[in-house]
Design a protein around this motif. Sequence first.
Motif, PDB file in Angstrom:
ATOM      1  N   MET A  54       0.835  -1.208   0.000  1.00 32.14           N
ATOM      2  CA  MET A  54       0.000   0.000   0.000  1.00 32.14           C
ATOM      3  C   MET A  54       0.865   1.251   0.000  1.00 32.14           C
ATOM      4  O   MET A  54       0.559   2.240  -0.675  1.00 32.14           O
ATOM      5  CB  MET A  54      -0.931  -0.009   1.214  1.00 32.14           C
ATOM      6  N   LEU A  55       1.964   1.211   0.732  1.00 28.75           N
ATOM      7  CA  LEU A  55       2.854   2.380   0.780  1.00 28.75           C
ATOM      8  C   LEU A  55       3.447   2.669  -0.602  1.00 28.75           C
ATOM      9  O   LEU A  55       3.487   3.831  -1.052  1.00 28.75           O
ATOM     10  CB  LEU A  55       3.977   2.129   1.793  1.00 28.75           C
ATOM     11  N   ILE A  56       3.879   1.638  -1.300  1.00 25.33           N
ATOM     12  CA  ILE A  56       4.441   1.833  -2.644  1.00 25.33           C
ATOM     13  C   ILE A  56       3.388   2.414  -3.587  1.00 25.33           C
ATOM     14  O   ILE A  56       3.653   3.341  -4.374  1.00 25.33           O
ATOM     15  CB  ILE A  56       4.971   0.495  -3.198  1.00 25.33           C
ATOM     16  N   TRP A  57       2.178   1.894  -3.521  1.00 25.31           N
ATOM     17  CA  TRP A  57       1.118   2.386  -4.413  1.00 25.31           C
ATOM     18  C   TRP A  57       0.739   3.839  -4.081  1.00 25.31           C
ATOM     19  O   TRP A  57       0.484   4.637  -4.981  1.00 25.31           O
ATOM     20  CB  TRP A  57      -0.113   1.477  -4.306  1.00 25.31           C
ATOM     21  N   ILE A  58       0.705   4.169  -2.804  1.00 18.61           N
ATOM     22  CA  ILE A  58       0.390   5.568  -2.430  1.00 18.61           C
ATOM     23  C   ILE A  58       1.470   6.510  -2.955  1.00 18.61           C
ATOM     24  O   ILE A  58       1.183   7.562  -3.536  1.00 18.61           O
ATOM     25  CB  ILE A  58       0.245   5.695  -0.892  1.00 18.61           C
ATOM     26  N   LEU A  59       2.735   6.119  -2.775  1.00 19.60           N
ATOM     27  CA  LEU A  59       3.839   6.952  -3.286  1.00 19.60           C
ATOM     28  C   LEU A  59       3.785   7.065  -4.801  1.00 19.60           C
ATOM     29  O   LEU A  59       4.039   8.136  -5.371  1.00 19.60           O
ATOM     30  CB  LEU A  59       5.179   6.359  -2.837  1.00 19.60           C
ATOM     31  N   MET A  60       3.443   5.950  -5.467  1.00 24.17           N
ATOM     32  CA  MET A  60       3.378   5.983  -6.926  1.00 24.17           C
ATOM     33  C   MET A  60       2.264   6.915  -7.405  1.00 24.17           C
ATOM     34  O   MET A  60       2.458   7.712  -8.336  1.00 24.17           O
ATOM     35  CB  MET A  60       3.130   4.559  -7.463  1.00 24.17           C
ATOM     36  N   ILE A  61       1.094   6.853  -6.754  1.00 22.97           N
ATOM     37  CA  ILE A  61      -0.023   7.719  -7.175  1.00 22.97           C
ATOM     38  C   ILE A  61       0.302   9.186  -6.907  1.00 22.97           C
ATOM     39  O   ILE A  61       0.013  10.060  -7.736  1.00 22.97           O
ATOM     40  CB  ILE A  61      -1.316   7.293  -6.445  1.00 22.97           C
TER      41      ILE A  61
END
Length: 490
Positions: free
Chosen positions: A435-442
């Motif tokens: 989830m952290l990676i996806w939040i940073l990516m978005i």
Amino acid sequence: MKKGSISNSITPFYDQNIQNIKNEFGNFSDLIIREFKIGSSNIRSFLVMIDGLVDKMVINEHILKPLMRDISIYKKDQSTCEEMYIFIKENILYSHCITEERDWAKTVHCILCGDVALFIDGVDRCLLISVRGWESRGIEEPNTEVVVRGPREGFTENLRTNTALIRRKIRDPKLKIESIKIGKISKTDIAICYIESVAKKELVDEVKRRLEKIDMEYILESGYIESFIEDGKYSIFPTVGNSEKPDVVVGKLMEGRVAILVDGTPFALTIPYLFVEAFQTSEDYYSRPYYYSIVRLLRYFSFFVATTLPALYIAVTTFHQELLPTSLLISIASAQAGIPFPSFAETLTMLVIYEILKEAGVRLPRPVGQAISIVGALVIGEASVSAGLIGAPMVVTVAFTAISAFMIPAISDAVTIIRFACVVMSAICGLYGIMLIWILMIIHLCSLKSFGINYLAPIAPMVVHDLRDVFVRLPWRILKKRPIIFNKNF
């Protein structure tokens, strides 16, 4: 003028011009200086050309033959050098493009580009005759953008062929093709293509400004230019598009974008480039919309699978076993029994092996590359499972991930990096790490721009008018109006 120095202008002295040519080019083994007398007169003349860059048959039939033989039929021998020069320019030479030049540096540059320079004794200027004719690859179907339905032609390494392919599809004088040269030494020809009154003037000016700021000694491929003009220079996502297909480039020009063609490469750059373009293909627009709308949704799903599935496997099998149905959990546990490595090491090993096999398959000749793929997919995978080194669920996971990544080749580099980041974070924090990676990516995608346009447009900020070609492709009767995001500030 000192001995050995070269004047900035062409001199009227025959011997001096020949000496200047020899001083300028030195020991060029492919330099040709052809001396002769014009007709039956005593006026001396010579041609200068680079062997391999010119069409010798055209030179023999349409330049040398008229100058050495045919001119005697029309011109009397008592003409002065100046009269002969004008007569040759206006009546003798059979060429579609002849220019007069006095500047020495420009003359040398044109010779290096493939023109033939005609010098006449007693005349302080020369004629540059366009007879460029080097070997080049024909128009073929590009291997990187294969389609079942649609045009089969692709760009070549010849810039003029590529501009003609575009011009043939847009028969309107509003299509502008402007040329510049980049590279202090290579002086590579660059063509900027756009449709006047369709592309924003601010966008065209910005493209020209960034191109003019490039300070390189040589440009060998459009990738050199891409790295200089793109936004988000440290981003893993591309903000400049590329394509080998003229129909794709023309489609983007019709939407208000700008294309950049580089001599020596079949890849054209398109600007601006948005995130949603990675999920679109040219074939989407050549077939009925219903099936390809489903395929487009599958591409978005494939993006999720290609970036996240191996990480999900690690997270679920290591931290969140309660999320799996009992029967599935028992199956995975039985397959993992006896495997000496934890899920993270198992996944990382398989992903690294896959990247090695992919790179080897691409670089090797096609028959050998296919053999590598077969060996990697079948022999190594089967042998690893049989030897108890890798569990069968992991082989299935990596195989499905690899196939999904092929659905979105435009951003395959970014997908690979995100996949490894998710794998590492899932091994540390489980699903929270993913989830952290996806939040940073978005957050990163929302902050990214391509030539002033938000990278996630028309999703964020939302432009309802342009959403008709994002997740699904609506019929052409609805798509006939071009997107508005390229004509407004978002």
